[in-house]
Scaffold this motif. Sequence first.
Motif, PDB file in Angstrom:
ATOM      1  N   THR A   5      -5.338   9.417  69.496  1.00  0.00           N
ATOM      2  CA  THR A   5      -4.984   8.294  68.632  1.00  0.00           C
ATOM      3  C   THR A   5      -3.574   8.470  68.077  1.00  0.00           C
ATOM      4  OG1 THR A   5      -5.627   6.960  66.706  1.00  0.00           O
ATOM      5  CG2 THR A   5      -6.031   9.330  66.554  1.00  0.00           C
ATOM      6  N   THR A   6      -2.893   7.367  67.927  1.00  0.00           N
ATOM      7  CA  THR A   6      -1.580   7.393  67.286  1.00  0.00           C
ATOM      8  C   THR A   6      -1.617   6.720  65.917  1.00  0.00           C
ATOM      9  OG1 THR A   6      -0.946   5.339  68.377  1.00  0.00           O
ATOM     10  CG2 THR A   6      -0.325   7.404  69.474  1.00  0.00           C
ATOM     11  N   THR A   7      -2.701   6.010  65.629  1.00  0.00           N
ATOM     12  CA  THR A   7      -2.723   5.221  64.392  1.00  0.00           C
ATOM     13  C   THR A   7      -3.995   5.341  63.564  1.00  0.00           C
ATOM     14  OG1 THR A   7      -3.615   3.306  65.543  1.00  0.00           O
ATOM     15  CG2 THR A   7      -1.198   3.460  65.383  1.00  0.00           C
ATOM     16  N   ALA A   8      -5.057   5.931  64.099  1.00  0.00           N
ATOM     17  CA  ALA A   8      -6.356   5.856  63.409  1.00  0.00           C
ATOM     18  C   ALA A   8      -6.946   7.227  63.080  1.00  0.00           C
ATOM     19  CB  ALA A   8      -7.321   5.041  64.259  1.00  0.00           C
ATOM     20  N   ARG A   9      -6.110   8.202  62.830  1.00  0.00           N
ATOM     21  CA  ARG A   9      -6.578   9.553  62.521  1.00  0.00           C
ATOM     22  C   ARG A   9      -7.580   9.557  61.361  1.00  0.00           C
ATOM     23  NH1 ARG A   9      -2.113  13.964  61.198  1.00  0.00           N
ATOM     24  NH2 ARG A   9      -1.203  12.637  62.753  1.00  0.00           N
ATOM     25  N   GLU A  10      -7.259   8.906  60.285  1.00  0.00           N
ATOM     26  CA  GLU A  10      -8.127   8.909  59.105  1.00  0.00           C
ATOM     27  C   GLU A  10      -9.457   8.216  59.396  1.00  0.00           C
ATOM     28  OE1 GLU A  10      -4.919   7.774  58.993  1.00  0.00           O
ATOM     29  OE2 GLU A  10      -4.024   9.563  58.104  1.00  0.00           O
ATOM     30  N   TYR A  11      -9.411   7.120  60.130  1.00  0.00           N
ATOM     31  CA  TYR A  11     -10.637   6.394  60.482  1.00  0.00           C
ATOM     32  C   TYR A  11     -11.593   7.316  61.242  1.00  0.00           C
ATOM     33  CZ  TYR A  11     -13.820   3.308  62.925  1.00  0.00           C
ATOM     34  OH  TYR A  11     -14.960   2.730  63.437  1.00  0.00           O
ATOM     35  N   PHE A  12     -11.094   7.976  62.271  1.00  0.00           N
ATOM     36  CA  PHE A  12     -11.953   8.836  63.080  1.00  0.00           C
ATOM     37  C   PHE A  12     -12.406  10.069  62.297  1.00  0.00           C
ATOM     38  CE2 PHE A  12      -9.881   6.424  66.531  1.00  0.00           C
ATOM     39  CZ  PHE A  12     -11.031   5.899  67.106  1.00  0.00           C
ATOM     40  N   ALA A  13     -11.574  10.583  61.414  1.00  0.00           N
ATOM     41  CA  ALA A  13     -11.975  11.719  60.573  1.00  0.00           C
ATOM     42  C   ALA A  13     -13.167  11.330  59.697  1.00  0.00           C
ATOM     43  CB  ALA A  13     -10.798  12.183  59.718  1.00  0.00           C
ATOM     44  N   ARG A  14     -13.184  10.112  59.195  1.00  0.00           N
ATOM     45  CA  ARG A  14     -14.318   9.640  58.393  1.00  0.00           C
ATOM     46  C   ARG A  14     -15.594   9.539  59.214  1.00  0.00           C
ATOM     47  NH1 ARG A  14     -10.416   5.954  56.418  1.00  0.00           N
ATOM     48  NH2 ARG A  14     -11.369   4.269  57.613  1.00  0.00           N
ATOM     49  N   HIS A  15     -15.476   9.515  60.513  1.00  0.00           N
ATOM     50  CA  HIS A  15     -16.632   9.391  61.398  1.00  0.00           C
ATOM     51  C   HIS A  15     -16.939  10.692  62.143  1.00  0.00           C
ATOM     52  CE1 HIS A  15     -17.235   5.153  60.656  1.00  0.00           C
ATOM     53  NE2 HIS A  15     -15.912   5.076  60.596  1.00  0.00           N
ATOM     54  N   GLY A  16     -16.511  11.809  61.569  1.00  0.00           N
ATOM     55  CA  GLY A  16     -16.913  13.110  62.073  1.00  0.00           C
ATOM     56  C   GLY A  16     -16.009  13.763  63.099  1.00  0.00           C
ATOM     57  N   PHE A  17     -14.879  13.143  63.419  1.00  0.00           N
ATOM     58  CA  PHE A  17     -13.945  13.740  64.368  1.00  0.00           C
ATOM     59  C   PHE A  17     -12.989  14.666  63.621  1.00  0.00           C
ATOM     60  CE2 PHE A  17     -15.444  10.206  66.820  1.00  0.00           C
ATOM     61  CZ  PHE A  17     -15.357  10.612  68.140  1.00  0.00           C
ATOM     62  N   ALA A  18     -12.610  15.747  64.273  1.00  0.00           N
ATOM     63  CA  ALA A  18     -11.648  16.693  63.701  1.00  0.00           C
ATOM     64  C   ALA A  18     -10.507  16.879  64.688  1.00  0.00           C
ATOM     65  CB  ALA A  18     -12.318  18.034  63.429  1.00  0.00           C
ATOM     66  N   GLU A  19      -9.322  17.086  64.165  1.00  0.00           N
ATOM     67  CA  GLU A  19      -8.167  17.328  65.026  1.00  0.00           C
ATOM     68  C   GLU A  19      -8.342  18.631  65.789  1.00  0.00           C
ATOM     69  OE1 GLU A  19      -4.211  16.753  63.465  1.00  0.00           O
ATOM     70  OE2 GLU A  19      -5.042  15.494  61.873  1.00  0.00           O
ATOM     71  N   CYS A  20      -7.846  18.645  66.999  1.00  0.00           N
ATOM     72  CA  CYS A  20      -7.864  19.857  67.810  1.00  0.00           C
ATOM     73  C   CYS A  20      -6.598  19.890  68.655  1.00  0.00           C
ATOM     74  CB  CYS A  20      -9.123  19.929  68.671  1.00  0.00           C
ATOM     75  SG  CYS A  20      -9.301  18.618  69.879  1.00  0.00           S
ATOM     76  N   SER A  21      -6.341  21.036  69.229  1.00  0.00           N
ATOM     77  CA  SER A  21      -5.139  21.170  70.057  1.00  0.00           C
ATOM     78  C   SER A  21      -5.385  20.603  71.449  1.00  0.00           C
ATOM     79  CB  SER A  21      -4.725  22.633  70.162  1.00  0.00           C
ATOM     80  OG  SER A  21      -5.649  23.325  70.965  1.00  0.00           O
ATOM     81  N   ARG A  22      -4.335  20.182  72.090  1.00  0.00           N
ATOM     82  CA  ARG A  22      -4.449  19.695  73.472  1.00  0.00           C
ATOM     83  C   ARG A  22      -4.957  20.797  74.387  1.00  0.00           C
ATOM     84  NH1 ARG A  22      -1.795  14.915  75.201  1.00  0.00           N
ATOM     85  NH2 ARG A  22      -1.113  13.729  73.411  1.00  0.00           N
ATOM     86  N   ASP A  23      -4.590  22.033  74.099  1.00  0.00           N
ATOM     87  CA  ASP A  23      -5.021  23.153  74.930  1.00  0.00           C
ATOM     88  C   ASP A  23      -6.527  23.392  74.867  1.00  0.00           C
ATOM     89  OD1 ASP A  23      -2.414  23.593  75.722  1.00  0.00           O
ATOM     90  OD2 ASP A  23      -2.054  25.133  74.207  1.00  0.00           O
ATOM     91  N   SER A  24      -7.171  22.948  73.794  1.00  0.00           N
ATOM     92  CA  SER A  24      -8.616  23.172  73.654  1.00  0.00           C
ATOM     93  C   SER A  24      -9.451  22.129  74.394  1.00  0.00           C
ATOM     94  CB  SER A  24      -9.008  23.189  72.175  1.00  0.00           C
ATOM     95  OG  SER A  24      -8.866  21.895  71.610  1.00  0.00           O
ATOM     96  N   VAL A  25      -8.808  21.085  74.875  1.00  0.00           N
ATOM     97  CA  VAL A  25      -9.503  20.028  75.609  1.00  0.00           C
ATOM     98  C   VAL A  25      -9.796  20.527  77.023  1.00  0.00           C
ATOM     99  CG1 VAL A  25      -9.280  17.660  76.479  1.00  0.00           C
ATOM    100  CG2 VAL A  25      -8.373  18.251  74.226  1.00  0.00           C
ATOM    101  N   PRO A  26     -11.007  20.265  77.527  1.00  0.00           N
ATOM    102  CA  PRO A  26     -11.321  20.711  78.894  1.00  0.00           C
ATOM    103  C   PRO A  26     -10.290  20.202  79.905  1.00  0.00           C
ATOM    104  CG  PRO A  26     -13.295  19.944  77.791  1.00  0.00           C
ATOM    105  CD  PRO A  26     -12.143  19.601  76.890  1.00  0.00           C
ATOM    106  N   ALA A  27     -10.004  21.047  80.892  1.00  0.00           N
ATOM    107  CA  ALA A  27      -8.974  20.736  81.892  1.00  0.00           C
ATOM    108  C   ALA A  27      -9.214  19.400  82.586  1.00  0.00           C
ATOM    109  CB  ALA A  27      -8.892  21.858  82.921  1.00  0.00           C
ATOM    110  N   VAL A  28     -10.458  19.083  82.886  1.00  0.00           N
ATOM    111  CA  VAL A  28     -10.740  17.827  83.581  1.00  0.00           C
ATOM    112  C   VAL A  28     -10.278  16.618  82.754  1.00  0.00           C
ATOM    113  CG1 VAL A  28     -13.129  17.604  82.725  1.00  0.00           C
ATOM    114  CG2 VAL A  28     -12.473  16.585  84.925  1.00  0.00           C
ATOM    115  N   LEU A  29     -10.364  16.705  81.450  1.00  0.00           N
ATOM    116  CA  LEU A  29      -9.892  15.610  80.591  1.00  0.00           C
ATOM    117  C   LEU A  29      -8.374  15.619  80.471  1.00  0.00           C
ATOM    118  CD1 LEU A  29     -12.551  15.686  77.738  1.00  0.00           C
ATOM    119  CD2 LEU A  29     -12.452  14.191  79.744  1.00  0.00           C
TER     120      LEU A  29
END
Length: 64
Positions: A18-42
């Motif tokens: 997301t480029t604009t909705a960080r706070e919205y998604f945080a309110r719904h249980g999402f947490a920031e993570c590093s790009r390196d922690s994302v599975p390679a297939v994604l």
Amino acid sequence: AVMARARLLELRDVYLLTTTAREYFARHGFAECSRDSVPAVLRESWEFRRGCPMTAVVMMRPGR
């Protein structure tokens, strides 16, 4: 609806960019993570490679 589908599919985690909705998604249980922690297939997806700018925040929420 997306999280319900993730549970139905028994996905372990749900990722988003997301480029604009960080706070919205945080309110719904999402947490920031590093790009390196994302599975390679994604990381190989069009969204990660070209669709979203490198400034986009990566967020993750457990799917179960």
